[in-house]
Design a protein around this motif. Sequence first.
Motif: not given
Length: 195
Positions: A83-96
């Motif tokens: 985290s940081g700034g104003d954007r979140l790019l989160l990833t998980g299993k199976d292409g989430a």
Amino acid sequence: MTRRNVLIALVSVLSVALASVVTGILTGFLPTEPTAQAGPGEVQTRYVVKSGEFTVAVHVWKSDAIAHVTDGASRAAWMKGVSGGDRLLLTGKDGAVLDARVTGGTLTGTADVAGAKVTFAAPVVPAPAGVYRASGDVDGRKVRIDVIVLPNKEAAGIEWVDGKPSGTTEADLTGQTVQVDGNQLKLAAIQPGDV
């Protein structure tokens, strides 16, 4: 210390610094000052919203973020990132993937979960709204319950038994527990190392 050792140490330090900058660029932002004060391990900001058949919860710490998106029946995904700034790019299993930006205190974006694209605009919410987990052995079965609590105290969650969805569950938010076949499991707020 020889000149060679000094050069090796300098190259190592510069490599780590460069890797940190590249990671920040690839994830869409560089770390900035936190927007809220919190102690070690405490969530700085919680975003929760129900969007169509899915419920979205995002917890943000100083340098970590976790998201849980579920339909409360059989489809769910956990995603994490920095985290940081104003954007979140989160990833998980199976292409989430969850891709969102904070604008005016609202986290707006999309999440790809189990073949569905979820569009959401989640406001900042106070505890006890957020995402929780309870787990334990019940009659020889491994049980895990993931619960998102909405600001109106409604809950959306799935009970997983031996890794398979077993339907929804009712949470007692006053006692912070869930009941599974007469057994009581304690709910705990998600922490960065839990996903």
